[in-house]
Design an enzyme around this catalytic site. Structure first.
Site, short mmCIF file in Angstrom:
data_model
loop_
_atom_site.label_atom_id
_atom_site.label_comp_id
_atom_site.label_asym_id
_atom_site.label_seq_id
_atom_site.Cartn_x
_atom_site.Cartn_y
_atom_site.Cartn_z
N LYS A 116 0.80 -1.07 -0.30
CA LYS A 116 -0.17 0.24 -0.06
C LYS A 116 1.00 1.14 -0.10
CE LYS A 116 -3.45 -2.53 2.32
NZ LYS A 116 -3.18 -4.10 2.05
N CYS A 232 -7.96 -7.12 6.57
CA CYS A 232 -8.26 -8.65 5.83
C CYS A 232 -9.19 -9.81 7.19
CB CYS A 232 -6.27 -8.83 5.18
SG CYS A 232 -5.79 -9.45 6.07
#
Length: 490
Positions: A116, A232
């Site tokens: 990211k 997640c």
């Protein structure tokens, strides 16, 4: 696949009639993705030169599926040139949906290994500053390599407790991304080892960590700034309840809409997920301006049976108040006045550019600014503009490592090679992908180049593949002496 009974029971309650669809997805193969580094190459150009059969990821404009069972892009020279990052498709979503603009101050709080952070840095286009932090110093080393590979120079790579950063960066950032440590339920299909890890440390363990992290991050976001929280995992305790916890302690935050995609599912309402506010189970928090609970449903859940990716959760938040239009300098000045002893601005240690450094940069098309140079133990760093002083913080890198000053010479760094564009350095050795010398270079071998370079053009060369830099070499007697970073060699 054998799943823990407690997990199956929870998911059956959470998904209801859709539970069987979720279980069926474990019979499907995991998906592989790559994300184009738009800091170095356009999506269109990448598709033109790509040797792989790529299928666009429909909700990620620079993301593609590839056949990970047959293809190995990480062993391709374009990977060494930093043209793409290999990343699970759903995991591309958080950095994609946090809208970063060049010139902003951006924090990736739990950044390793860099999937990211590299995208956030690419969006900055070399302007502003990216601060990428990870508590694990070993993981932060991998993070640093990925950021350097991507050619990101306006960066600080730190390895600190988030709580300590609040002392240095109160209300400093325009954008913050928290990809929080979690129980990993959404990755069970991708990585079966996550099931065993879940049995050791489940949602209860991570929920407290996540609540602490999000409150610490909130203190570092300026008014008007945006923060994206992601995990997640599927458990409400790690997702919606963490957002409720933030809103309980920081009521000036509001939940914002996330750019939609047809496969996204709404987050669960407070009535469904409960509300663990300040340690009181079942607590109630006003989650939008009207006191209703629809705002939690603006958050996004990604389920692997609804779209082509693994499980994820995202919540986009804004700290309300005047957003202003502060320049980076004025924002740092404001930070300095409010940050106490840790609020001093970084001050340059170099009054002028050292002669050997100036000689090298005579062949570089951009001009060095002495006030941004920092020389420590003969290593030369080029600092981002107007950052706070960092004394007392554990860091792996501050700014772009330009290279090392040695007796009567300057040796440029691998990071500088990856940061430069081919047209920004005067002497280049640009090899075609089909040239066997490309692989020899990546393995650290000396290159015979009499057919490409005249012996009179001695000195440092920026070695490229198809116009994209790989590293440095030095011309000696018709040969390029290999200066590719030993730790990166194939």
């Amino acid at each position: 696949m054998d799943l823990p009974v407690a997990f199956e029971e929870k998911m059956r309650t959470l998904l209801g009639d859709e539970f069987d669809r979720y279980i069926q997805c474990f019979e499907e193969n995991r998906l592989y993705g790559m994300r184009v580094n738009t800091n170095k190459i356009s999506v269109e150009e990448f598709r033109r030169i790509s040797p792989w059969n790529l299928t666009p990821i429909p909700w990620i404009e620079n993301g593609f599926y590839y056949d990970g069972e047959k293809e190995q892009p990480a062993k391709h020279p374009y990977y060494a040139a930093g043209l793409f990052y290999l990343q699970e498709p759903s995991a591309m979503t958080p950095a994609n949906r946090l809208l970063v603009e060049p010139g902003e101050r951006v924090l990736d709080l739990c950044a390793a290994p860099g999937g990211k952070a590299t995208e956030l840095g690419a969006k900055l286009k070399g302007e502003g500053v990216l601060i990428a932090n990870d508590l694990s110093s070993s993981r932060a080393k991998g993070l640093l390599k990925n950021l350097e590979l991507f050619g990101i120079g306006n960066l600080l790579v730190l390895s600190e407790e988030p709580g300590k950063l609040t002392e240095y960066f109160p209300e400093y950032f325009d954008k913050i991304l928290i990809d929080a440590p979690c129980s990993g339920e959404g990755m069970f299909r991708k990585d079966r080892k996550m099931v065993r890890a879940w049995e050791r440390h489940g949602p209860e363990y991570f929920s407290g960590i996540q609540k602490n992290i999000i409150l610490q991050a909130a203190r570092m976001l300026r008014k008007g700034g945006m923060m994206l929280y992601s995990t997640c995992t599927f458990d409400c305790m790690e997702n919606e309840q963490v957002i409720l916890h933030l809103l309980h302690h920081f009521p000036e935050f509001e939940i914002c809409e996330i750019t939609p995609y047809e496969g996204f599912r709404q987050g669960f309402s407070q009535a469904v997920c409960g509300g663990d506010c300040d340690g009181v189970s079942g607590g109630s928090v006003s989650t939008d301006r009207d006191g209703g609970e629809e705002a939690l449903q603006k958050t996004v859940r990604i389920f692997p049976y609804c779209m082509q990716g693994e499980g994820h959760y995202l919540a986009l938040l804004r700290r309300t108040g005047s957003s202003g239009t502060k320049s980076l300098k004025s924002a740092v000045d404001s930070h300095v006045s409010s940050a106490g002893n840790h609020g001093a601005k970084y001050s340059a240690k170099v009054a002028s550019v050292p002669e050997v450094l100036a000689e090298f940069f005579a062949d570089v098309s951009w001009e060095l600014r002495p006030e941004r140079l920092d020389i420590r133990k003969d290593y030369v760093y080029y600092m981002p503009e107007e950052v706070p002083a960092l004394k007392g913080i554990r860091f792996l890198r501050t700014g772009l490592l330009l290279g090392e000053l040695k007796k009567n010479r300057f040796e440029p760094s691998q990071a500088l090679a990856m940061y430069l564009r081919k047209n920004e350095y005067r002497r280049t050795l640009d090899l075609r992908l089909s040239d066997t010398r490309v692989m020899k270079y990546l393995k650290g071998e000396t290159l015979e180049v009499e057919d490409l370079i005249a012996e009179t053009e001695k000195g440092w060369y920026l070695v490229c593949v198809d116009g994209y830099p790989l590293g440095w070499g030095k011309l000696v007697n018709g040969r390029i002496k290999n200066k590719y970073l030993p730790g990166w060699r194939w």
